[in-house]
Design a protein around this motif. Sequence first.
Motif, PDB file in Angstrom:
ATOM      1  N   PHE A   1       0.865  -1.181   0.000  1.00 22.04           N
ATOM      2  CA  PHE A   1       0.000   0.000   0.000  1.00 22.04           C
ATOM      3  C   PHE A   1       0.894   1.221   0.000  1.00 22.04           C
ATOM      4  O   PHE A   1       1.954   1.229   0.639  1.00 22.04           O
ATOM      5  CB  PHE A   1      -0.877   0.043   1.255  1.00 22.04           C
ATOM      6  CG  PHE A   1      -1.963  -0.988   1.278  1.00 22.04           C
ATOM      7  CD1 PHE A   1      -3.054  -0.884   0.429  1.00 22.04           C
ATOM      8  CD2 PHE A   1      -1.904  -2.061   2.162  1.00 22.04           C
ATOM      9  CE1 PHE A   1      -4.077  -1.830   0.454  1.00 22.04           C
ATOM     10  CE2 PHE A   1      -2.911  -3.008   2.193  1.00 22.04           C
ATOM     11  CZ  PHE A   1      -4.003  -2.893   1.344  1.00 22.04           C
TER      12      PHE A   1
ATOM     13  N   MET B   1       3.955   0.571   2.384  1.00 23.51           N
ATOM     14  CA  MET B   1       3.640  -0.334   3.489  1.00 23.51           C
ATOM     15  C   MET B   1       3.354  -1.711   2.873  1.00 23.51           C
ATOM     16  O   MET B   1       2.507  -1.822   1.997  1.00 23.51           O
ATOM     17  CB  MET B   1       2.412   0.261   4.206  1.00 23.51           C
ATOM     18  CG  MET B   1       1.520  -0.718   4.886  1.00 23.51           C
ATOM     19  SD  MET B   1       2.242  -1.140   6.452  1.00 23.51           S
ATOM     20  CE  MET B   1       1.881  -2.868   6.542  1.00 23.51           C
TER      21      MET B   1
ATOM     22  N   ALA C   1       1.753  -5.054   3.226  1.00 22.12           N
ATOM     23  CA  ALA C   1       0.767  -5.740   4.081  1.00 22.12           C
ATOM     24  C   ALA C   1       0.879  -7.259   3.947  1.00 22.12           C
ATOM     25  O   ALA C   1       0.605  -7.987   4.896  1.00 22.12           O
ATOM     26  CB  ALA C   1      -0.640  -5.282   3.728  1.00 22.12           C
TER      27      ALA C   1
ATOM     28  N   GLU D   1     -13.602 -11.573  10.945  1.00 19.94           N
ATOM     29  CA  GLU D   1     -13.886 -11.333  12.367  1.00 19.94           C
ATOM     30  C   GLU D   1     -15.383 -11.408  12.640  1.00 19.94           C
ATOM     31  O   GLU D   1     -15.955 -10.555  13.319  1.00 19.94           O
ATOM     32  CB  GLU D   1     -13.346  -9.961  12.799  1.00 19.94           C
ATOM     33  CG  GLU D   1     -11.865  -9.756  12.583  1.00 19.94           C
ATOM     34  CD  GLU D   1     -10.990 -10.409  13.653  1.00 19.94           C
ATOM     35  OE1 GLU D   1     -11.526 -11.058  14.569  1.00 19.94           O
ATOM     36  OE2 GLU D   1      -9.760 -10.284  13.534  1.00 19.94           O
TER      37      GLU D   1
ATOM     38  N   TYR E   1      -2.308 -11.165  15.015  1.00 18.93           N
ATOM     39  CA  TYR E   1      -2.602  -9.940  15.750  1.00 18.93           C
ATOM     40  C   TYR E   1      -3.042  -8.851  14.776  1.00 18.93           C
ATOM     41  O   TYR E   1      -2.902  -8.983  13.554  1.00 18.93           O
ATOM     42  CB  TYR E   1      -1.367  -9.484  16.542  1.00 18.93           C
ATOM     43  CG  TYR E   1      -1.001 -10.439  17.658  1.00 18.93           C
ATOM     44  CD1 TYR E   1      -1.904 -10.723  18.670  1.00 18.93           C
ATOM     45  CD2 TYR E   1       0.252 -11.067  17.692  1.00 18.93           C
ATOM     46  CE1 TYR E   1      -1.575 -11.599  19.700  1.00 18.93           C
ATOM     47  CE2 TYR E   1       0.584 -11.949  18.715  1.00 18.93           C
ATOM     48  CZ  TYR E   1      -0.341 -12.208  19.718  1.00 18.93           C
ATOM     49  OH  TYR E   1      -0.023 -13.077  20.719  1.00 18.93           O
ATOM     50  N   SER E   2      -3.529  -7.753  15.335  1.00 22.21           N
ATOM     51  CA  SER E   2      -3.998  -6.634  14.534  1.00 22.21           C
ATOM     52  C   SER E   2      -2.886  -6.135  13.604  1.00 22.21           C
ATOM     53  O   SER E   2      -1.744  -5.982  14.029  1.00 22.21           O
ATOM     54  CB  SER E   2      -4.448  -5.522  15.479  1.00 22.21           C
ATOM     55  OG  SER E   2      -5.089  -4.535  14.744  1.00 22.21           O
ATOM     56  N   GLY E   3      -3.223  -5.918  12.351  1.00 20.93           N
ATOM     57  CA  GLY E   3      -2.258  -5.401  11.387  1.00 20.93           C
ATOM     58  C   GLY E   3      -1.424  -6.477  10.712  1.00 20.93           C
ATOM     59  O   GLY E   3      -0.553  -6.183   9.890  1.00 20.93           O
ATOM     60  N   ALA E   4      -1.690  -7.752  11.012  1.00 19.03           N
ATOM     61  CA  ALA E   4      -0.892  -8.840  10.441  1.00 19.03           C
ATOM     62  C   ALA E   4      -1.122  -9.015   8.938  1.00 19.03           C
ATOM     63  O   ALA E   4      -0.290  -9.585   8.231  1.00 19.03           O
ATOM     64  CB  ALA E   4      -1.212 -10.159  11.169  1.00 19.03           C
ATOM     65  N   GLY E   5      -2.270  -8.530   8.466  1.00 23.28           N
ATOM     66  CA  GLY E   5      -2.562  -8.648   7.036  1.00 23.28           C
ATOM     67  C   GLY E   5      -3.722  -9.590   6.728  1.00 23.28           C
ATOM     68  O   GLY E   5      -3.975  -9.919   5.565  1.00 23.28           O
ATOM     69  N   LYS E   6      -4.462  -9.989   7.746  1.00 20.25           N
ATOM     70  CA  LYS E   6      -5.535 -10.977   7.579  1.00 20.25           C
ATOM     71  C   LYS E   6      -6.645 -10.487   6.648  1.00 20.25           C
ATOM     72  O   LYS E   6      -7.042 -11.190   5.725  1.00 20.25           O
ATOM     73  CB  LYS E   6      -6.150 -11.336   8.945  1.00 20.25           C
ATOM     74  CG  LYS E   6      -5.142 -11.740  10.001  1.00 20.25           C
ATOM     75  CD  LYS E   6      -5.818 -12.102  11.298  1.00 20.25           C
ATOM     76  CE  LYS E   6      -6.540 -10.962  11.992  1.00 20.25           C
ATOM     77  NZ  LYS E   6      -5.656  -9.890  12.490  1.00 20.25           N
ATOM     78  N   SER E   7      -7.148  -9.285   6.929  1.00 17.20           N
ATOM     79  CA  SER E   7      -8.257  -8.775   6.112  1.00 17.20           C
ATOM     80  C   SER E   7      -7.802  -8.551   4.671  1.00 17.20           C
ATOM     81  O   SER E   7      -8.546  -8.835   3.725  1.00 17.20           O
ATOM     82  CB  SER E   7      -8.806  -7.473   6.689  1.00 17.20           C
ATOM     83  OG  SER E   7      -9.341  -7.708   7.962  1.00 17.20           O
ATOM     84  N   THR E   8      -6.579  -8.061   4.522  1.00 19.80           N
ATOM     85  CA  THR E   8      -6.048  -7.829   3.174  1.00 19.80           C
ATOM     86  C   THR E   8      -6.034  -9.143   2.397  1.00 19.80           C
ATOM     87  O   THR E   8      -6.446  -9.203   1.235  1.00 19.80           O
ATOM     88  CB  THR E   8      -4.621  -7.236   3.266  1.00 19.80           C
ATOM     89  OG1 THR E   8      -4.665  -6.083   4.103  1.00 19.80           O
ATOM     90  CG2 THR E   8      -4.082  -6.865   1.906  1.00 19.80           C
TER      91      THR E   8
END
Length: 340
Positions: A11, A18, A20, A166, A39-46
């Motif tokens: 990104f 960045m 991801a 989530e 954890y948060s920001g690991a790239g799961k949603s991406t």
Amino acid sequence: MIEFENVIKEFHHKGKKMTALQNVSLKIEKGDIYGVIGYSGAGKSTLLRMVNALEVPTAGRVLVNGKELGALKTLELSQVKKNIGMIFQHFNLLESKTVFENVALPLVLNKVDKATIKQKVKELLEFVGLADKENSYPRQLSGGQKQRVGIARALVTNPQILLCDEATSALDPKTTVSILELLKRINKELKITILIVTHEMEVIRKICNKVAVMEKGHVIEAGDVIDVFGHPKQMTTIEFVKTVIHDEIPPSVLEELKREKRNKRIYQLKFFGKNTTKPLLSTLSKEFAVDLNIVFANVTELQGTTLGIFTVAFYGEDLELERLYQYIVENEIAVKEVMA
Ligand SMILES: Nc1ncnc2c1ncn2[C@@H]1O[C@H](COP(=O)(O)OP(=O)(O)OP(=O)(O)O)[C@@H](O)[C@H]1O
Ligand SMILES: [Mg+2]
């Protein structure tokens, strides 16, 4: 069914780059309930959003049913996307529309005839347990009921794949269990492959057969849930496993064991897979000149089997204790010495 091949996602934000996703490769088979945890920001949603082309890889390939998304024309891509449903943490319902209208929306957009819509929506509301709520508005529903509407809406186009971002993170533990049970039914009865991203290990434990652990854009560990839970290798995985499997002896118990003067060794033994049904402890006490005492134990249900972690103190002569240790190792029981 879904394949990620060396996927990189960058990104660019305010002149800064960045990354991801850093070279992610994963394979989700038909029929899987595949969990991605991190954890948060690991790239799961991406990662998840790439499956229905909401994100496009910077490099690498994403394949759905053997088709590379990046190589498809608009029309072909929309055909593939019709096969994929998605549910969200905050449900994403239209507040001004009734439950029926929310669920019907994808079919209305696809210009399906009214009679078919009515039949399909009613069938799905029945399936998710909301038959009596079709005329309610989202604000009149609990979080769990809203997620059921979200699930019905995602299923109304008969997808083969369900993506869950989530899906239970905004719900209390009891409601979470009921939604997870519904997802399991969707997988079994409707034969839908599920890809679920979460930061809750309990979600993985309850419904997934496969798991991938993500950290800073990398998949650091992946495999059958029972193997990853039984032998976590990376620090992050160990931390996640600890949140659902408590295998550490309380310090007070350790202290007491240290004070005790009898010659002993303390081993942590893990039983899973074929080892769960073997009477190992009774064999050990019969075949070796030792006394044994279970000082701590945890048994967790996983994938219809159990993972048992027992911390056992064995008392006896050194030679006999050594022989016993060899026997445990030869029987392929995972063993770790707790206290010398
Ligand atoms: N559209 C975007 N523009 C810039 N950066 C983004 C964008 N989307 C995600 N990122 C960044 O990519 C990284 C991964 O984000 P992602 O949302 O995939 O994480 P996540 O694992 O889903 O986290 P969470 O558990 O908080 O939902 C984060 O550092 C995030 O800030
Ligand atoms: Mg996310």
